[in-house]
Write a protein that holds these residues in place. Structure first.
Motif, PDB file in Angstrom:
ATOM      1  N   LYS A  18       0.840  -1.213   0.000  1.00 41.69           N
ATOM      2  CA  LYS A  18       0.000   0.000   0.000  1.00 41.69           C
ATOM      3  C   LYS A  18       0.871   1.257   0.000  1.00 41.69           C
ATOM      4  O   LYS A  18       0.637   2.184  -0.779  1.00 41.69           O
ATOM      5  CB  LYS A  18      -0.929  -0.022   1.220  1.00 41.69           C
ATOM      6  N   ARG A  19       1.863   1.285   0.875  1.00 42.51           N
ATOM      7  CA  ARG A  19       2.736   2.458   0.957  1.00 42.51           C
ATOM      8  C   ARG A  19       3.466   2.690  -0.368  1.00 42.51           C
ATOM      9  O   ARG A  19       3.542   3.818  -0.860  1.00 42.51           O
ATOM     10  CB  ARG A  19       3.745   2.269   2.082  1.00 42.51           C
ATOM     11  N   GLY A  20       3.980   1.623  -0.945  1.00 38.88           N
ATOM     12  CA  GLY A  20       4.719   1.757  -2.195  1.00 38.88           C
ATOM     13  C   GLY A  20       3.851   2.202  -3.358  1.00 38.88           C
ATOM     14  O   GLY A  20       4.240   3.082  -4.133  1.00 38.88           O
ATOM     15  N   LEU A  21       2.649   1.621  -3.482  1.00 42.48           N
ATOM     16  CA  LEU A  21       1.770   1.983  -4.599  1.00 42.48           C
ATOM     17  C   LEU A  21       1.236   3.398  -4.458  1.00 42.48           C
ATOM     18  O   LEU A  21       1.107   4.118  -5.449  1.00 42.48           O
ATOM     19  CB  LEU A  21       0.614   0.978  -4.700  1.00 42.48           C
ATOM     20  N   GLU A  22       0.916   3.793  -3.236  1.00 38.71           N
ATOM     21  CA  GLU A  22       0.431   5.164  -3.046  1.00 38.71           C
ATOM     22  C   GLU A  22       1.531   6.176  -3.362  1.00 38.71           C
ATOM     23  O   GLU A  22       1.246   7.262  -3.873  1.00 38.71           O
ATOM     24  CB  GLU A  22      -0.096   5.337  -1.625  1.00 38.71           C
ATOM     25  N   ALA A  23       2.775   5.823  -3.080  1.00 37.46           N
ATOM     26  CA  ALA A  23       3.893   6.705  -3.428  1.00 37.46           C
ATOM     27  C   ALA A  23       4.034   6.847  -4.945  1.00 37.46           C
ATOM     28  O   ALA A  23       4.549   7.853  -5.437  1.00 37.46           O
ATOM     29  CB  ALA A  23       5.196   6.173  -2.830  1.00 37.46           C
ATOM     30  N   GLU A  24       3.549   5.836  -5.685  1.00 32.04           N
ATOM     31  CA  GLU A  24       3.592   5.878  -7.155  1.00 32.04           C
ATOM     32  C   GLU A  24       2.355   6.547  -7.747  1.00 32.04           C
ATOM     33  O   GLU A  24       2.212   6.624  -8.964  1.00 32.04           O
ATOM     34  CB  GLU A  24       3.718   4.455  -7.712  1.00 32.04           C
ATOM     35  N   GLY A  25       1.443   6.994  -6.897  1.00 32.37           N
ATOM     36  CA  GLY A  25       0.271   7.712  -7.384  1.00 32.37           C
ATOM     37  C   GLY A  25      -0.997   6.898  -7.487  1.00 32.37           C
ATOM     38  O   GLY A  25      -2.030   7.409  -7.919  1.00 32.37           O
ATOM     39  N   TYR A  26      -0.956   5.627  -7.090  1.00 32.12           N
ATOM     40  CA  TYR A  26      -2.151   4.807  -7.118  1.00 32.12           C
ATOM     41  C   TYR A  26      -2.999   5.063  -5.870  1.00 32.12           C
ATOM     42  O   TYR A  26      -2.482   5.446  -4.815  1.00 32.12           O
ATOM     43  CB  TYR A  26      -1.790   3.318  -7.174  1.00 32.12           C
ATOM     44  N   SER A  27      -4.284   4.809  -5.977  1.00 34.89           N
ATOM     45  CA  SER A  27      -5.187   4.828  -4.832  1.00 34.89           C
ATOM     46  C   SER A  27      -5.458   3.381  -4.441  1.00 34.89           C
ATOM     47  O   SER A  27      -5.870   2.580  -5.278  1.00 34.89           O
ATOM     48  CB  SER A  27      -6.499   5.533  -5.202  1.00 34.89           C
ATOM     49  N   VAL A  28      -5.201   3.038  -3.170  1.00 39.48           N
ATOM     50  CA  VAL A  28      -5.246   1.640  -2.744  1.00 39.48           C
ATOM     51  C   VAL A  28      -6.256   1.454  -1.610  1.00 39.48           C
ATOM     52  O   VAL A  28      -6.194   2.136  -0.586  1.00 39.48           O
ATOM     53  CB  VAL A  28      -3.857   1.154  -2.263  1.00 39.48           C
ATOM     54  N   THR A  29      -7.188   0.527  -1.807  1.00 37.94           N
ATOM     55  CA  THR A  29      -8.119   0.105  -0.768  1.00 37.94           C
ATOM     56  C   THR A  29      -7.743  -1.316  -0.366  1.00 37.94           C
ATOM     57  O   THR A  29      -7.411  -2.132  -1.222  1.00 37.94           O
ATOM     58  CB  THR A  29      -9.566   0.123  -1.289  1.00 37.94           C
ATOM     59  N   THR A  30      -7.794  -1.614   0.936  1.00 40.39           N
ATOM     60  CA  THR A  30      -7.340  -2.924   1.398  1.00 40.39           C
ATOM     61  C   THR A  30      -8.445  -3.699   2.107  1.00 40.39           C
ATOM     62  O   THR A  30      -9.379  -3.124   2.660  1.00 40.39           O
ATOM     63  CB  THR A  30      -6.144  -2.781   2.353  1.00 40.39           C
TER      64      THR A  30
END
Length: 227
Positions: A18-30
């Protein structure tokens, strides 16, 4: 910005991804189990669902099959600790678009996601304005308006209001709000949801208009037009 659903029961992997993808600009729901993952897939349009193969309640293969049988539009990347050919074939036959074996490097995960999106299978869904009574929320601009009055929202306020409006007329539990807005798969023991509901009420339900945000005591919150 692509919306991604991550269904993984290992909190360390969840935090890392989650942390890595959000840093790349993605929106992540878990979600940390298959049942919650299915519920999220049913009420939201995700570009990609990342599914762990071994999940409580519904395993990744079952979850993948259900998402496909219900014709949800998302692409599916399966994560697994199993590296045998049969396991990969089972996942792909269940409807997965790609397969990644644990442990994996984040760069490889990112490359797999980018490759899936480049296939052209994902088209961003239409994102019309959300409306409840005279309250309008435009997801394209992330701006809200009540009647003629424009309302400035923080990121969390926008996400919370959007989630309530997507479920207009339905009671949404604090647990679901925590999961959707804050990405928590657990109750952190704080009153963060109540605090942000109060912030929204101060901006939306002013004294000169009918209140839209309701409390369902013991259950959660909803937004509805009593008229």
């Amino acid at each position: 910005m692509a919306e991604i659903l991550l269904v993984e029961d290992d909190p360390r992997i969840t935090r890392f991804v989650k942390r890595g993808l959000e840093a790349e600009g993605y929106s992540v729901t878990t979600a940390d189990n298959g049942a919650d993952g299915l519920e999220l897939a049913r009420v939201n349009d995700y570009a990609i669902a990342i599914l762990d193969r071994m999940l409580p309640e519904l395993d990744g293969v079952q979850l993948c099959q259900l998402i496909r049988s219900e014709r949800r539009p998302c692409l599916i990347l399966m994560l697994t600790a199993k590296d045998s050919l049969n396991d990969k074939v089972e996942g792909l036959r269940a409807g997965a678009d790609d397969y990644l074996t644990k442990p994996f490097a984040f760069d490889e995960l990112l490359a797999r996601l980018e490759a899936l999106l480049r296939r052209g299978s994902f088209q961003a869904p239409a994102d019309p304005a959300l409306r409840v009574a005279d309250l309008v929320l435009d997801p394209a601009t992330r701006k809200a308006r009540r009647g003629e009055r424009e309302i400035t929202l923080t990121v969390k306020e926008y996400l919370l209001l959007s989630y309530l409006m997507q479920n207009a007329g339905k009671v949404v539990s604090r647990t679901r709000i925590l999961n959707h807005v804050w990405g928590y798969g657990f109750d952190p023991g704080t009153k963060v949801v109540d605090v942000y509901i109060r912030y929204l009420r101060q901006k939306i339900d002013t004294e000169d208009v009918a209140p839209l945000i309701k409390t369902a005591r013991g259950f959660g919150y909803l937004i509805a037009d009593d008229r």
